[in-house]
Design an enzyme around this catalytic site. Structure first.
Site, PDB file in Angstrom:
ATOM      1  N   SER A 161       0.878  -1.170   0.000  1.00 59.24           N
ATOM      2  CA  SER A 161       0.000   0.000   0.000  1.00 59.24           C
ATOM      3  C   SER A 161       0.917   1.222   0.000  1.00 59.24           C
ATOM      4  CB  SER A 161      -0.929  -0.071   1.217  1.00 59.24           C
ATOM      5  OG  SER A 161      -1.758   1.035   1.228  1.00 59.24           O
TER       6      SER A 161
ATOM      7  N   HIS B  92      -2.642  -1.119  -3.326  1.00 62.73           N
ATOM      8  CA  HIS B  92      -3.839  -0.302  -3.079  1.00 62.73           C
ATOM      9  C   HIS B  92      -3.767   0.918  -3.997  1.00 62.73           C
ATOM     10  CE1 HIS B  92      -4.532  -1.931   1.243  1.00 62.73           C
ATOM     11  NE2 HIS B  92      -4.838  -2.811   0.287  1.00 62.73           N
TER      12      HIS B  92
ATOM     13  N   ASP C  38      -4.259  -4.814   6.030  1.00 60.03           N
ATOM     14  CA  ASP C  38      -4.625  -5.669   4.910  1.00 60.03           C
ATOM     15  C   ASP C  38      -3.471  -6.650   4.637  1.00 60.03           C
ATOM     16  OD1 ASP C  38      -6.017  -6.717   2.856  1.00 60.03           O
ATOM     17  OD2 ASP C  38      -5.560  -5.117   1.420  1.00 60.03           O
TER      18      ASP C  38
END
Lengths: 1402, 167
Positions: free
Chosen positions: A38, A65, A157
């Protein structure tokens, strides 16, 4: 063993496996690496790709992401970094090796059969889970070929995805602290599912290495062939096989869990994975690697038991529970708690989910029931996590806010399960296969445990669940599990979610093997393949039975097991068996028709014993059953795990009377004879026999029934024991925490002791310095209270030791100093020092110096007063001045001529009077013969005679009067005095000739002489001397030493005032000083700072006197250089100040540390008090229920179990005693104690009255009056005396009467003990209270430890007690400022004593 | 005076409720027991509100056995409330708890507890305690019997009388 996470649907998953296998065989499989990142991911990606070889043979999928509102430029950016082809994913794209795929924005990506699938992601706020989503699908699709990498990123995540990959046997890597945003990798690492933590560069290298390993590349050969090894197998396979077995053996030794019964393929995959991580390719090598490496073994063990679990896994199943199961659980009329058992609980999520769901349900329905959930697993480390109940935010990401608020407490970046839930769940280590199961469960959840076990083990475990459940209790299995052959014993509650309930009335026999000894297990493992071959599955029992039956043309018969329970009826058995009245039973002997029971029993016993077929013929059934003759056979079934028997019945040919089988020949003949001779008698006997049989049968039945009951009770006791064990473990954990806290405190205590020792040394140094410094020093606080003083100050200020802390103005001092306080306050206020000379009442002089007392922070915190005795100096100065006066007077009066002659009578010197008197000049005189002087005017015969005589005979002449006409001065009468002068060894003697012109007045002569002497003194003096005119105050003379002092020449001094040569600051100071001289004729100051001509600053002392010199007065100033003295004084004072500051600082540090320590001790005490207190509720339940069990089952338990229960109760009571004493001990340590005068006798009386036990023991108490009063705390004293008396009663030879005498003794300890010196307390007279008993006494070796906690000299069998009594007593006495001790020897009785402060009559 | 009402036991640990019941049985004490499992229920019972509005099955107790660590309303608050009610002023309240903290003992007596008893671990001791309670508060005579020596450990006197504890 635990809940498997099912992200894909059941159907999808089932399909996936075979297809992916087909796919794997079609295309050579290669690993697929999922890389998730991310924030900060771009940099990490770049690093990773840069170091990745182009031909790694892997496929890479990057999941980043991305901002849903922008086109992604990621692909373009990365293309520049690496030569590997990169493309953005489109739907249904097949992953190929040596390619990189990048996720497009606004999508969720999954993978199925090596093909990437895209689906639109729901827009909206909230955390993204695209990495989890992809990793989970990757895990299920690629199994062990899946590799997960988590790079930089925030939030959590990826953690769940990594867990899924690891659970499927894949490899997981995460970026180390090089990550720009490290919360994503850190979350995965802390979840314990990461194999390697590396920098992106090293991740690339590790990936390249892994890619070549056969495990990931899909080329791993199976460790063990599923068929047993055959002749033709290669040596390599053979050795792999052995290696595998040895690994399992090692594991079992380590953990006690036998994995040989687990599904072999799973186990192999997991072991192969560990081998890959350890860079080992052969099982034999791995076996050598793990031997003696508990860490690797533990890691392997954890990996084997790895699982994915979570809160509310499979929510639909929970919904089904809520609808179909919970209402029944909650609404049961019983008052006991609902009991649930979660098998394979892992880290507890399933158990807590059940607790939450049930709590919610019961709140909604308004029926609150207590829950008791047993959560068991074989892995202790997982259980500890479960017990702690602390979960990361990632784990709880699906939990609703409502539940989070209600059931969790935020803590340490995660959430902890609320205490009331944790109390419901009891975690315990339990091996389903070896350990005894729990019982009387309302609900057993065993989801996705069985799928890991092979068929045989499953068959063994399911009956355990059946046993564990109450009638109508529920069993909850995983989706792909079934109850197999026990279908008849359970009712299906929900077919889809595998919920079953136990059928009422059916009782399955329970078989669980207890743990075998280790050697046996080893042997068993080595025989694994052989054993599997020989013992067919239990499933084939019925088939085996069929085979035999068919072989026998299927006569009517039954199949029974070893317990004679009928398993199967075969054909029509009604002529031989019937259903007995009463409770339903399948017991063969209970069903047998009259007359058949005994022969059957005998035949079965025989068959059992010899394991052979037994046949009986011509057995007669009773009349009520038709009186037929019956044949039967008992056939033992071989090749079965459990011994079973087939029994065939057949009617014998013909009626009983006609049949005459050869085996029964003799009895038949007898019987026929009897029937011929006496039919009545036969009938009678037969009736009798029938009665006997009935009687026998009833006894038989009773015995069986009680046997069953005994078995049931035994099982209950076992499970109760199990519960007690788990409670015990939790108690142990708390105990360990307490111990570690204690350890820390001990360490702190040691440190403090070391500091204290240092401080003591510094304090001693300071004290010695104080005692040896011959100065009066007083240290004062800011408000002028006395802080410290030296012995010399003691005399000057009339101080005594108690004056410390009193204000100075309360002390009457001996100094003539009225404004002392103002001086002190001035110093404290301004921070500058003052100095003054003062006199005491006895007339001694002191130099008083007051300096501010500075702390190390340079704050003024009081004053330091220093008195230096300068009387001696003063006295010396006066003496010198007097001597000088004396010589001066002589000089002044000696006015007659003097001449010194050498041995040749030549003049060497002559004084000025000589020159003046005889009006000669030195040039003509010195060096001339005396007779030649003045034209021979001294050539006097008489004189010549004298002079010549002086040197040889060492004579002298006096007052030789000469009257002579002198050339220049005329006639004069002289008195001549001559004497030999010895100037030293080297120089020849000379002659001093004094000529007294008695013509002039003798007085004048004397004055002259004196003048000369004075001059010499003046010039030779080692003090600077200035003569000052009192009128003008200007210098009239200065001696040579003055030049040495200040550097001015004599001429430069003359005519100057003192301030002009830098001795006084200004003219005013100068005039003030001379004013004093003129008034008092004396002035002295040693605080004169002046500059030399060269500009050097020096300290001077000035002493001035006023003299009358004839008709006028002169002032003589003696000036002395005291610079060096001043400097050393200053140094001394500085050193002293520093010492004083250090002492102050040290005192403050000690005070602070003591405060901290006291707080820590108080906290610990409060803590231990609470812990001890909370232990009592479970203890009460333990003892109470053990007692109850004993009472309720008294007649049913065998004596050994009763004995065991009694031991539980005894141990519980002892633990209670212990807790009680620990509480007493901490109570003694807590709270404030105020010491007041206590009447000991009253306390003793109240103890004796309150404790009637003393009367029962005929305690003979003698008090030797009067008992002295002590300063003490009544409650503590009561405790001490009670303990001593109770010991006296307790520790005594059996049958003796305890005698105790008590007396007191006054003790004075005039010497300050070290402890007293430190605390600053004064030790006054003490009272020692003696308790003498005539008990068993204490050996000298034991005496030193008897006052310690838990020390017992005797075993608890000899004398009961916990060993805390004397420790409590010692603590209590010490808290009251006293001490304890004893005098004793074996068999001599004991004299205990304690000492407390006496009440002093003022 | 002869007491007629039941004993109200305020106790949240159902094990302890059961033990008391068994002890009453063993001691031959026939007084009925009503149980409130938390402080709120106790207040509801004593004030005849909530679930206990009907006086028929919930008569006014002749004695209250009060635990201190209670859910919802702490035991000492219950005690304080009871002593403020004019009609409950004469109802004896005996504190029966695990706590031996001096602070608890002081507070309980300060707030008007009639006795303070520490829950014993041994059921036999509990039977003795039940007997002592029945003899002391239900024997109808004004004279209170002396505390049996065996119970000295459990029955805590008011703090101004130091109690003897033997080890």
């Amino acid at each position: 063993m635990r809940t498997r996470r099912n992200l894909l649907t059941k159907a999808g998953r089932k399909k996936a496996s075979p297809v992916s296998k087909a796919y794997s065989s079609a295309v050579k499989p290669f690993p697929i690496v999922g890389v998730g990142a991310s924030a900060g991911g771009l940099e990490a990606f770049t690093q990773l790709l840069k170091h990745l070889p182009a031909d790694s043979g892997m496929g890479f999928v990057l999941v980043q992401h991305l901002d849903p509102d922008h086109e992604s430029a990621l692909t373009q950016i990365l293309t520049r970094v690496t030569s590997i082809p990169i493309c953005e994913v489109t739907n249904n794209l097949r992953v190929e090796r040596n390619h990189i795929y990048v996720i497009p924005p606004k999508t969720n990506m999954a993978i199925a059969q090596g093909v990437l699938k895209l689906q639109p992601r729901k827009a909206g706020p909230g955390p993204q889970h695209s990495i989890d989503f992809f990793f989970e699908s990757l895990a299920h699709d690629q199994r062990e070929s899946a590799i997960g990498v988590i790079l930089s990123g925030s939030a959590t995540d990826g953690t769940l995805g990594m867990e899924a990959i690891k659970a499927e046997g894949g490899v997981t890597l995460a970026q180390d602290e090089s990550a720009k945003y490290d919360s994503m990798p850190r979350s995965a690492i802390s979840a314990g599912c990461v194999d390697f933590v590396l920098s992106p560069e090293n991740i690339a290298k590790e990936l390249a290495r892994i890619a070549r390993h056969p495990y990931v590349a899909g080329k791993q050969e199976p460790l063990v062939q599923h068929s047993s090894p055959s002749e033709g197998e290669s040596d390599a396979a053979e050795s792999r096989h052995n290696g595998f077995k040895r690994i399992l053996l090692q594991l079992r030794k380590h953990s006690g869990v036998d994995f040989s019964l687990y599904k072999s393929s799973t186990i192999q995959r997991r072991i192969a994975r560990r081998m890959m991580l350890s860079k080992i390719d052969k099982p034999e090598k791995y076996y050598n690697f793990i031997r003696g490496k508990p860490n690797e073994l533990e890691a392997l063990y954890s990996d084997l038991l790895i699982s994915v679990t979570g809160f509310f896994r499979d929510p639909a199943a929970f919904e089904a529970l809520r609808e179909k199961v919970f209402p029944k659980l909650i609404q049961q009329p019983r008052d006991e708690p609902v009991r649930l058992w979660v098998v394979g609980c892992s880290t507890g999520q399933e158990a807590y989910s059940l607790a939450i769901a049930l709590t919610e349900f019961s709140e909604k329905t308004g029926r609150s029931r207590k829950l008791r959930i047993f959560a068991t697993d074989v892995n202790e480390s997982l259980l500890q996590k479960g017990r702690a109940g602390l979960y990361t935010k990632a784990v709880l990401s699906d939990m609703s806010q409502e539940r989070l608020r209600r059931f969790f407490v935020p803590e340490d970046g995660g959430y902890r399960i609320a205490k009331f839930l944790r109390e419901m769940v009891i975690f315990a280590k339990q091996n389903l296969i070896g350990d005894p199961p729990f019982s009387r469960m309302d609900f057993v959840s065993c989801r996705n445990v069985l799928i890991y076990l092979d068929q045989e083990l499953q068959q063994r475990i399911l009956p355990i669940f059946h046993y564990a459940l109450r009638p109508a209790g529920f069993l909850f299995l995983g989706q792909s599990e079934s109850i197999g052959p026990l279908v008849g014993d359970f009712e299906i509650v929900d077919k889809r979610y595998k919920i079953f309930s136990k059928k009422v009335g059916i009782r399955t026999p329970l078989h669980y093997s207890s743990r075998q000894p280790a050697e046996k297990k080893e042997a068993a493992i080595h025989q694994v393949p052989a054993a599997q071959e020989v013992i067919p599955s239990q499933l084939s029992t019925q088939r085996e039975a069929d085979r035999v039956t068919i072989g026998r043309f299927a006569p009517a018969g039954v199949l029974i097991n070893n317990q004679l329970q009928v398993l199967q009826f075969r054909g029509d058995t009604s002529p031989f068996l019937s259903q007995p009245a009463g409770a339903a039973s399948f017991h063969l002997l209970k069903m047998a028709r009259e007359g058949l029971m005994l022969p059957l029993r005998g035949a079965i016993t025989k068959s059992k014993k010899n394991n052979e077929l037994v046949r009986r013929e011509g057995v007669r059934l009773s009349h009520s059953s038709g009186g037929r003759l019956v044949n039967f056979e008992v056939v033992p079934l071989k090749h079965l795990k459990e011994q079973c028997y087939l029994i065939f019945f057949e009617e014998a040919k013909g009626r009983g009377d006609q049949f005459d089988p050869p085996q029964l020949e003799a009895p038949a003949r007898l019987r026929s004879k009897a029937s011929v001779e006496d039919p009545g008698r036969v009938a009678e006997l037969e009736a009798e026999i029938a009665e006997m049989r009935d009687y026998l049968q009833s006894i038989q039945e009773e015995a069986e029934a009680s046997n069953e009951e005994l078995q049931a009770s035994n099982e209950e006791v076992n499970s109760a024991n199990e519960e007690l064990q788990s409670v015990n473990e939790e108690l142990e954990t708390s105990k360990e925490e307490l111990e570690s806290a204690n350890e820390e405190l001990t360490t702190i205590n040691d440190e403090m002791a070391a500091r204290n020792a240092e401080l003591n040394r510094s304090n001693a140094d300071l004290n010695n310095l104080h005692a040896s410094v011959n100065m009066g020093i007083v240290l004062l606080t800011r408000d002028l209270a006395i802080r410290r003083f030296t012995p010399m100050a003691e005399k000057l200020f009339n101080l005594v030791a108690t004056d410390i802390g009193r204000p100075l103005h309360n002390v009457r001092h001996n100094l003539e100093l009225e404004d002392l306080e103002e001086l002190l306050n001035g110093v404290i206020k301004t921070g500058s020092q003052r100095e003054r000379e003062v006199k005491d009442r006895k007339g001694r002089w002191y130099s008083l110096r007051i300096r501010p007392y500075r702390t190390l922070e340079n704050d003024v915190d009081g004053a330091v007063l220093v008195l230096l005795d300068i009387s001696a100096i003063k006295h010396g100065e006066e003496q010198v001045a007097l001597a000088r006066d004396h010589s001066e007077a002589i000089l002044r009066t000696t006015g007659y001529p003097l001449v010194v002659l050498d041995s040749d009578l030549r003049v060497t010197t002559a004084n000025s009077a000589f020159y003046k008197t005889f009006k000669v000049i030195p040039g003509e005189t010195v060096g001339s013969l005396i007779y030649d002087l003045g034209n021979g005017q001294w050539d006097i015969p008489k004189l010549r005679e004298f002079l010549q005589d002086i040197l040889p005979s060492n004579s002298s002449f006096e007052d030789f009067e000469v009257t002579h006409d002198f050339e220049s001065i005329g006639r004069r009468t002289m008195l001549l005095n001559g004497r030999r002068l010895d100037a030293g060894r080297s120089d020849p003697p000379s002659i001093l000739l004094a000529i007294n012109d008695i013509t002039e007045s003798k007085q004048l002569e004397a004055v002259r002489l004196s003048e000369i002497r004075y001059r010499r003194l003046f010039e030779a003096a080692q003090d600077g001397v200035l003569i000052v005119d009192p009128g003008t105050l200007r210098i009239t003379d200065a001696n040579p030493f003055m030049t040495q002092l200040l550097g001015y020449s004599r001429e430069e001094f003359l005519g100057k005032e003192l301030c002009e040569i830098g001795l006084f600051k200004n003219r005013a100071a100068c005039e003030a000083a001379f004013h004093e001289v003129k008034k008092k004729r004396f002035y002295r100051s040693d605080n004169l700072r002046g500059n030399t001509k060269a500009g050097k600053v020096k300290e001077f002392e000035i002493i001035s006197n006023l003299y009358d010199e004839g008709d006028h007065q002169v002032i003589q100033c003696n000036i002395r250089d005291i610079t060096e003295r001043k400097q050393s004084e200053e140094l001394l004072r500085l050193a002293k100040d520093q010492l004083a500051h250090q002492a102050g600082e040290l005192e403050r540090t000690v005070r602070e540390r003591t405060g901290h320590l006291r707080n820590a001790v108080q906290e610990l005490e409060a803590f231990s008090y609470t812990i001890s207190h909370d232990m009592r509720a479970p203890l009460r339940a333990m003892v109470g229920f053990a007692n109850l069990t004993l009472i309720e089952a008294r007649n049913k338990l065998n004596p050994i179990v009763q004995e065991h229960m009694n031991r539980i109760i005894t141990a519980g009571n002892r633990l209670d005693r212990l807790i009680q004493d620990v509480l007493s001990y901490s109570r003694v340590m807590q709270g404030e104690i105020r010491l007041v005068p206590v009447d000991l006798e009253a306390v003793i009386q109240s103890v004796v009255e309150q404790y009637s036990g003393f009367e029962a023991h005929h305690l003979d108490l003698k008090i030797q009056r009067p008992l002295l009063q002590v300063l003490g705390h009544e409650a503590s004293l009561t405790q001490c005396i009670a303990n001593l008396l109770s010991n006296a009663v307790k520790f005594i030879k059996p049958g003796q009467v305890p005698h105790v005498s008590i007396w007191t003794e006054k003790r004075t300890t005039p010497v300050l003990s070290r402890a007293d010196a430190r605390t600053g307390e004064r030790s006054g007279p003490m009272v020692r209270v003696w308790f003498e008993d005539q008990g068993i006494g204490i050996a000298p070796a034991d005496q030193s430890r008897i006052f310690s906690m838990f020390e017992r000299v005797h075993s608890s069998q000899e004398f009961e007690g916990t060993g805390i009594g004397l420790a409590i007593m010692r603590k209590a006495v010490e808290r009251m400022g006293g001490k304890v001790g004893l005098e004793s020897d074996i068999g001599q009785g004991t004299k205990f004593w304690f000492e407390l402060r006496a009440v002093e009559s003022e | 005076m002869k007491k007629t009402g039941p004993i109200l036991q305020v106790e949240d640990d159902e094990n302890d409720v059961m033990f008391l019941e068994l002890a009453m049985e063993t001691a031959g004490c026939k007084i009925p027991i009503q149980v409130a499992t938390d402080g709120r229920q106790a207040l509801d019972y004593l004030s005849g509100s909530g679930d206990f509005a009907d006086p028929q099955p919930h008569p006014e107790p002749s004695l209250v056995l009060l635990d201190l660590r209670l859910p919802k309303v702490p035991g000492l608050d219950v005690l304080k409330w009871i002593r403020r009610q004019p009609k409950l002023k004469t109802v004896p309240v005996i504190v029966l708890t695990s706590s031996e903290a001096t602070r608890d003992i002081e507070d309980a007596y300060q707030l008007g507890a009639d006795s303070y008893i520490v829950k014993p671990v041994n059921p036999g001791d509990l039977v003795e305690i039940v007997k002592y309670i029945c003899d002391t508060w239900f024997n109808g005579s004004r004279k209170k019997p002396a505390i049996p020596e065996r119970l000295n450990r459990f029955i805590k006197r008011p703090p101004h009388k130091p109690s003897v504890q033997l080890t």
